[in-house]
Enzyme design. Structure first.
Site, PDB file in Angstrom:
ATOM      1  N   CYS A   2       0.667  -1.089  -0.010  1.00  0.00           N
ATOM      2  CA  CYS A   2      -0.032   0.084  -0.035  1.00  0.00           C
ATOM      3  C   CYS A   2       0.884   1.180  -0.048  1.00  0.00           C
ATOM      4  CB  CYS A   2      -0.969   0.052   1.222  1.00  0.00           C
ATOM      5  SG  CYS A   2      -1.810  -1.530   1.443  1.00  0.00           S
ATOM      6  N   ARG A  27       4.553   0.476  -5.936  1.00  0.00           N
ATOM      7  CA  ARG A  27       4.708  -0.238  -4.905  1.00  0.00           C
ATOM      8  C   ARG A  27       3.432  -1.493  -5.244  1.00  0.00           C
ATOM      9  NH1 ARG A  27       6.575   2.170   0.082  1.00  0.00           N
ATOM     10  NH2 ARG A  27       5.330   1.030   1.188  1.00  0.00           N
ATOM     11  N   TRP A  79      -2.931  -2.598  -1.440  1.00  0.00           N
ATOM     12  CA  TRP A  79      -2.936  -3.747  -2.154  1.00  0.00           C
ATOM     13  C   TRP A  79      -3.540  -4.780  -1.090  1.00  0.00           C
ATOM     14  CZ3 TRP A  79      -0.067  -8.275  -0.384  1.00  0.00           C
ATOM     15  CH2 TRP A  79       0.383  -9.188  -1.683  1.00  0.00           C
ATOM     16  N   ASN A 105      -1.413   0.848   5.732  1.00  0.00           N
ATOM     17  CA  ASN A 105      -0.529  -0.260   5.611  1.00  0.00           C
ATOM     18  C   ASN A 105      -0.358  -1.232   6.417  1.00  0.00           C
ATOM     19  OD1 ASN A 105       1.122  -1.662   3.741  1.00  0.00           O
ATOM     20  ND2 ASN A 105       2.738  -0.275   4.077  1.00  0.00           N
ATOM     21  N   GLY A 106      -0.521  -2.361   6.078  1.00  0.00           N
ATOM     22  CA  GLY A 106       0.024  -3.447   7.098  1.00  0.00           C
ATOM     23  C   GLY A 106      -1.049  -4.620   7.491  1.00  0.00           C
ATOM     24  N   GLU A 495      16.089 -17.698 -11.412  1.00  0.00           N
ATOM     25  CA  GLU A 495      15.770 -16.062 -11.565  1.00  0.00           C
ATOM     26  C   GLU A 495      15.089 -15.886 -12.927  1.00  0.00           C
ATOM     27  OE1 GLU A 495      15.548 -13.660  -9.633  1.00  0.00           O
ATOM     28  OE2 GLU A 495      15.663 -11.924 -10.915  1.00  0.00           O
ATOM     29  N   LYS A 499      11.513 -14.314 -13.340  1.00  0.00           N
ATOM     30  CA  LYS A 499      11.112 -13.111 -14.328  1.00  0.00           C
ATOM     31  C   LYS A 499       9.986 -13.597 -15.289  1.00  0.00           C
ATOM     32  CE  LYS A 499      13.204  -9.926 -12.383  1.00  0.00           C
ATOM     33  NZ  LYS A 499      13.431 -10.907 -11.006  1.00  0.00           N
ATOM     34  N   LYS A 621       5.520  -4.190  -4.941  1.00  0.00           N
ATOM     35  CA  LYS A 621       7.141  -3.931  -4.920  1.00  0.00           C
ATOM     36  C   LYS A 621       7.584  -4.315  -3.484  1.00  0.00           C
ATOM     37  CE  LYS A 621      11.147  -2.622  -6.561  1.00  0.00           C
ATOM     38  NZ  LYS A 621      11.559  -3.532  -7.342  1.00  0.00           N
TER      39      LYS A 621
HETATM   40  C1  F6R Z   1      10.998 -10.394  -8.234  1.00  0.00           C
HETATM   41  C2  F6R Z   1      11.144  -9.428  -6.866  1.00  0.00           C
HETATM   42  C3  F6R Z   1      10.608  -9.925  -5.720  1.00  0.00           C
HETATM   43  C4  F6R Z   1      11.406  -9.431  -4.589  1.00  0.00           C
HETATM   44  C5  F6R Z   1      11.245 -10.058  -3.238  1.00  0.00           C
HETATM   45  C6  F6R Z   1      12.065  -9.415  -2.232  1.00  0.00           C
HETATM   46  O1  F6R Z   1      11.427  -9.591  -9.309  1.00  0.00           O
HETATM   47  O2  F6R Z   1      11.164  -8.357  -7.125  1.00  0.00           O
HETATM   48  O3  F6R Z   1      10.852 -11.776  -5.525  1.00  0.00           O
HETATM   49  O4  F6R Z   1      12.909  -9.920  -4.975  1.00  0.00           O
HETATM   50  O5  F6R Z   1       9.971  -9.746  -2.941  1.00  0.00           O
HETATM   51  O6  F6R Z   1      12.070  -8.191  -2.225  1.00  0.00           O
HETATM   52  P1  F6R Z   1      13.111  -7.194  -1.261  1.00  0.00           P
HETATM   53  O7  F6R Z   1      14.365  -7.390  -1.954  1.00  0.00           O
HETATM   54  O8  F6R Z   1      12.583  -5.625  -1.304  1.00  0.00           O
HETATM   55  O9  F6R Z   1      13.146  -7.549   0.087  1.00  0.00           O
END
Ligand code: F6R
Length: 626
Positions: A2, A27, A79, A105-106, A495, A499, A621
């Site tokens: 969020c 996000r 979200w 958020n949360g 990976e 993707k 995100k």
């Molecule tokens: C995939 C992606 C996610 C993040 C994961 C961890 O492209 O971006 O798999 O890598 O949610 O996020 P962080 O690195 O912010 O802890």
């Protein structure tokens, strides 16, 4: 996750709040809403779907309704966690008398109990969210305080009282029709920053929301409440004791958060990788050849006492950890385990003060990783964070930090953060090896030199991506694509598949090449695309030859082989339907070049399938819930 924005000042709040929400779109969200305080009234509008739906609804409001004139307001992109992404569950949520609006958020973990209590007191809920109970509780508390103090102080005190009753993780913002000119915020285990302006102030889940207005910010500490008015910022703890946040100046450029001429943020971020790698490596070698971390609250002796390394992370960051294991074990001779952060604490891992836990996170706010870190600290383990977000929760709670200087990563799918995480992991491995006396300074600088050559190698990879894009377009209608690799090529395969899943919504899986014959090879059919990540023949000949055999195995079963190999590797030519060459690179560092074509490939397939590359469906995100 969020996005949250609050504004109070002399300018119309609506456009500032909407601009802020646009800047937080990265996000991830599935509904949006705003609440404005105008002429002693609270005006709310909210809609499921993208911000365009909300903006359309706002455009259709009768002119003069006050929405566009209010100079205090809050906005939210949601979200969904509790309750589906509908208009009714979108934030803000209102108290029964429509006097208080709340965004959140949360997750409020004890919301079910609170809801039962509120319903028993005759309150009817109008949504399925955990957030709505906060609006009702705030109304109860402000009513109980009626007559005591100024309305904005009452709202702040009510927020403190409510927060003391909440369990879980939350950033909350509230406005009250009776307290024009005030926005109250609170945080626990979820980020909240204040932006300080002149005659105006901002609150937001991250600085991107207000960077075009001010660069002076305060990061709120854990369990703090903040009251902003146009001319003041008052911070207290949940018990009302004066408290201070952490002042900081935002040093990245607003244009860093724009697309800079690319069709999408992901393409821009892929292109930024050489610079991001160079920035992450800059100034890492100290005067006597020792690796420099950014924040170290551990002594060299603490690091010498380490007898085991655990890496915890999620998603792409986890894949960088899988690569790190090879480097750390090879360079330090310490056992290293890599664990999905979401699984870590549930299996009761064996940890003590001689365990080093490395937490990798781009956002620094991923709740699974944060909880794994806290579990590690409870067991007295030392924690080292690799993170891209200055001042976020994960580095703040760690004993040492190495920041990846990738700059803001806006596209949901991680690219430049991944490559810089790999570099950071190599640096951590080298640092440990050096402190523990396993590598001498000259050996460390030899590897650092190899790392310093990587930005230009990645540049060369990027210059040769047109055939990869063509191939991606040709394969855009495939039903499924498989990825195989060995050693550090295995996490790269994982990976590449991740993707493709997240961007193209296509079935994709990564396998350890040697494991294929134990089951997955049954998936290979006539024409199945199989991406094969081949190690350097120069590094470990046996490894290379084994992967070439695996390519032959899948080709014999009808696969279309897409081979990523080192320039000059002639051995793969007879078995490759499509061949992508990358520059010659030491085996352990190879993921820095082999991962790049896979990012471009997934991005192009997703675009060819007509998907929103920057904001794939169902994803956020920054994942701030467990
Ligand atoms: C995939 C992606 C996610 C993040 C994961 C961890 O492209 O971006 O798999 O890598 O949610 O996020 P962080 O690195 O912010 O802890």
């Amino acid at each position: 996750m969020c996005g949250i924005v609050g504004y109070t000042g002399a300018r119309p709040a609506l456009s500032i709040v909407l601009d802020g929400l646009h800047r937080l779109e990265y996000r991830g969200y599935d509904s949006a809403g705003v609440a404005m305080v105008s002429d002693g009234e609270l005006l709310v509008e909210k809609r499921a779907g993208k911000l365009a739906n909300l903006e359309k609804a706002l455009d259709e409001l009768p002119s003069g309704c006050g929405m566009a004139e209010g100079t205090t307001g809050i906005g939210h992109t949601r979200w969904a966690t509790h309750g589906s992404p509908t208009d009714r569950n979108a934030h803000p949520h209102l108290s029964r008398d429509n006097g208080i609006a709340v965004i959140h958020n949360g997750i409020i973990e004890n919301f079910a109990k609170l809801r039962v209590e509120l319903e028993a007191a005759g309150i009817e809920f109008t949504s399925d969210t955990d957030t709505e109970c906060v609006a009702h509780l705030l109304a109860e508390e402000t009513a109980a305080l009626d007559g005591g103090g100024r309305p904005e102080q009452r709202l702040a005190e009510a927020m403190r009282r409510v927060c003391r009753r909440l369990d879980g993780a939350f950033t909350l913002l509230a406005v009250d029709a009776r307290a024009p000119g005030a926005v109250v915020g609170a945080r626990r285990n979820s980020p909240l920053v204040v932006g300080r302006g002149t005659g105006e102030n901002y609150l937001a889940s991250d600085v991107a929301a207000f960077i075009e207005h001010t660069r002076d910010a305060i990061e709120l500490g854990q369990d703090q409440v903040v009251l902003i008015t146009p001319d003041s910022v008052e911070i207290t703890d949940f018990d009302g004791r004066p408290a201070a946040g952490k002042d900081f100046h935002i040093d990245w450029d607003a244009s860093a958060a724009e697309k800079g001429g690319y069709d999408c943020f992901m393409l821009k971020e892929i292109a930024e990788q050489p610079r991001a790698l160079a920035d992450t490596l800059r100034g890492r070698l100290g005067a006597s050849g020792e690796i420099q971390l950014d924040e170290v609250r551990l002594s060299d002796q603490d690091l010498r006492d380490v007898d085991k390394v655990f890496i915890v992370a999620c998603g792409t960051a986890y894949h960088s950890g899988l690569v790190a294991k090879y480097a750390i074990e090879h360079w330090t001779r310490l056992p290293c385990e890599v664990e999905l952060a979401s699984e870590f604490r549930y299996r009761d891992p064996v940890l003590d003060r001689s365990t080093l836990v490395v937490a990798i996170s781009q956002s620094g706010e991923t709740m699974d990783t944060l909880m794994a870190l806290r579990h590690a600290k409870e067991q007295k383990a030392r924690v080292l964070a690799i993170c891209n977000t200055n001042g976020s929760s994960i580095p703040r709670e760690s004993d040492a930090v190495l920041y990846t200087h990738a700059g803001p990563e806006i596209a949901v799918a991680s690219t430049k953060a991944f490559l810089t995480q790999l570099v950071a992991c190599y640096l951590v491995g080298l640092h440990l090896a050096q402190v523990r006396g396993i590598k001498y300074a000259d050996e460390v600088s030899a590897v650092v030199e190899q790392l310093q050559a990587m930005p230009s190698k990645v540049d060369r990879v990027l210059e040769t991506m047109e055939p990869v894009r063509e191939l991606a377009r040709a394969l855009a209608d495939s039903r499924s694509i498989l990825f195989i690799g060995r050693h550090v090529g295995y996490p790269v395969a994982l990976e590449g598949a991740l993707k493709l899943k997240e961007l193209a919504y296509m079935h994709a899986e990564g396998f350890a090449a040697g494991e294929l014959k134990h089951g997955p090879i049954a998936l290979v059919d006539q024409g199945t695309p199989v991406v094969c990540v081949v190690p350097s023949p120069a590094g470990r000949g046996v490894l290379h030859d084994k992967v070439v055999s695996n390519i032959q195995e899948v080709r014999a079963r009808g696969a279309r082989t897409i081979v990523i190999a080192e320039e000059g590797d002639e051995a793969v030519v007879p078995y490759a339907n499509d061949l992508i060459y990358v520059p010659r690179t030491p085996t352990l560092l190879a993921p820095l070049v082999t991962a790049v074509p896979l990012q471009v490939f997934a991005c192009e397939i997703a675009a060819a399938r007509g998907h929103d590359v920057d904001q794939p469906r169902n994803l956020a995100k920054s994942v701030t819930v467990e």
